[in-house]
Design an enzyme around this catalytic site. Structure first.
Site, mmCIF file in Angstrom:
data_model
loop_
_atom_site.group_PDB
_atom_site.id
_atom_site.type_symbol
_atom_site.label_atom_id
_atom_site.label_comp_id
_atom_site.label_asym_id
_atom_site.label_seq_id
_atom_site.Cartn_x
_atom_site.Cartn_y
_atom_site.Cartn_z
ATOM 1 C CE LYS A 127 -9.249 31.754 -55.962
ATOM 2 N NZ LYS A 127 -10.330 30.887 -55.550
ATOM 3 N NE ARG A 135 -17.319 28.180 -56.233
ATOM 4 C CZ ARG A 135 -16.171 28.780 -55.931
ATOM 5 N NH1 ARG A 135 -15.934 30.018 -56.332
ATOM 6 N NH2 ARG A 135 -15.246 28.152 -55.237
#
Ligand SMILES: *Cc1c(COP(=O)(O)O)cnc(C)c1O
Length: 361
Positions: free
Chosen positions: A36, A131
């Protein structure tokens, strides 16, 4: 066009991928190669694969689509827990995903049925970084049993955790040990071994290199250590031999060179980003402006000037401001300066349409 340009050395990336794979392989740990940061550019993905990485991972569906369109056949993993609205694409494009919500798991099962496919899920444990993931081990166990017993086409591939990304919590033998114990309790209940116990990202390589990664962690998701390879040495005090930092180089052209005061003149307010920078008064100094800006690289202080005597002072959206007083050779307008970088600027530069990409190797 020409400048700014991002030079990408595919040979460096290939070698880093091979080095990470070898290091992990010795410890029985499989690697998902995370592309990514490099915008899932096809040549970069191919360099990962040539380095021996067998599974590619990305947080974004459009990147997975780009990889498949480009002919990548390797298994793909989606890293960001999926949106409910993208489960059809998920099943079409990816072999694995990280998951943290039952409603999404049910939607994935439905999408699998519609498409006649199967999909492997890695259920996430939140070990304190706050998260994604189930915070309570019991709830994760329950979700795992739910997938195992109630879903037909969604396969419980394993569990995983993410650390150091939001809450900046370090991976340790203690918190990853908890992940292993959760995996063992799931395995005891389902009567088989989990294929994947995924213990994090580049920051977990420190434990692996030091020999303290808990046994039972058999999978890591690695991007930074292959792409820019600077975090382990700089932030985690754990440089790893065989990882090179020259994969990405920014080339920017100088558009102004002038002697100026080092402290702004006038009443100071805020800069273009609403921040109040602090300036050191070092008297009159030779300065240069390079034609590239925060719109292209995000963070100026994570660029590394490669020309001796060049110091980064700051940047606005389209200008990089440099102190070049200490340059042994005089700079002139039209000169091209090179910069190495940490992961942050790489992420922005790879995604910036105004930056030409040049591959070598
Ligand atoms: C981006 C990401 C990674 C890769 O992290 P690196 O620090 O680049 O190795 C791993 N896992 C998840 C869930 C991610 O989003």
């Amino acid at each position: 066009m020409g400048h700014p340009a991002l030079e990408i050395d595919l040979e460096v990336i290939r070698r880093n991928a091979a080095a990470v794979k070898a290091l992990c392989g010795q410890a029985g740990v499989a690697v998902a190669g995370v592309v990514k940061g490099a915008e899932a550019m096809l040549p970069v993905a191919e360099a990962f694969l040539k380095g021996g990485i067998e599974c590619l991972a990305d947080s974004r569906m459009d990147h997975l689509e780009k990889l498949r369109r480009g002919g990548v056949r390797a298994p793909l993993m989606l890293l960001r827990v999926p949106m409910l609205s993208e489960t059809e694409d998920l099943v079409r494009l990816a072999d694995y995903s990280l998951q943290s919500e039952r409603a999404v798991l049910e939607a994935v099962e439905k999408a699998c049925r519609r498409q006649g496919r199967r999909h492997g899920v890695v259920l996430m444990a939140d070990l304190g970084d706050l998260r994604e993931g189930w915070f309570e081990a019991d709830e994760l166990l329950e979700a795992a049993l739910y997938v195992e017993r109630n879903l037909e086409r969604v396969r419980l591939a394993g569990i995983g955790a993410n650390l150091g990304c939001y809450g900046s919590v370090a991976p340790t033998a203690e918190n990853l040990g908890r992940l292993v114990r959760i995996a063992e309790s799931i395995e005891a209940r389902i009567g088989r071994r989990l294929e994947i116990v995924s213990g994090g990202s580049t920051s977990s390589l420190k434990l692996l290199a030091e020999g303290t990664l808990p046994r039972g962690i058999n999978h890591l998701r690695i991007g930074e250590a292959i792409l820019t390879a600077r975090d382990l040495g700089t932030y985690f005090d754990c440089p790893i031999k065989g990882l090179a930092q020259e994969g990405f180089t920014l080339k920017a052209e100088v558009v102004e060179v002038k002697k100026k005061p080092s402290h702004p003149v006038g009443t100071l307010m805020v800069d273009a980003f609403g921040e109040k920078p602090v300036f050191e008064d070092r008297g009159i100094r030779m300065r240069a402006i390079a034609a590239v800006g925060r719109k292209d690289f995000g963070q100026a202080d994570k660029l590394i000037p490669l020309r001796a005597g060049v110091q980064i002072l700051g940047a606005s959206s389209d200008h990089l401001i440099l102190d070049v007083e200490d340059c042994p050779e005089d700079l002139t307008v039209g000169d091209v300066l090179s910069f190495g970088m940490f992961y942050g600027p790489m992420l922005f530069l790879c995604a910036s349409d105004s930056v030409e990409k040049r591959f070598k190797g």
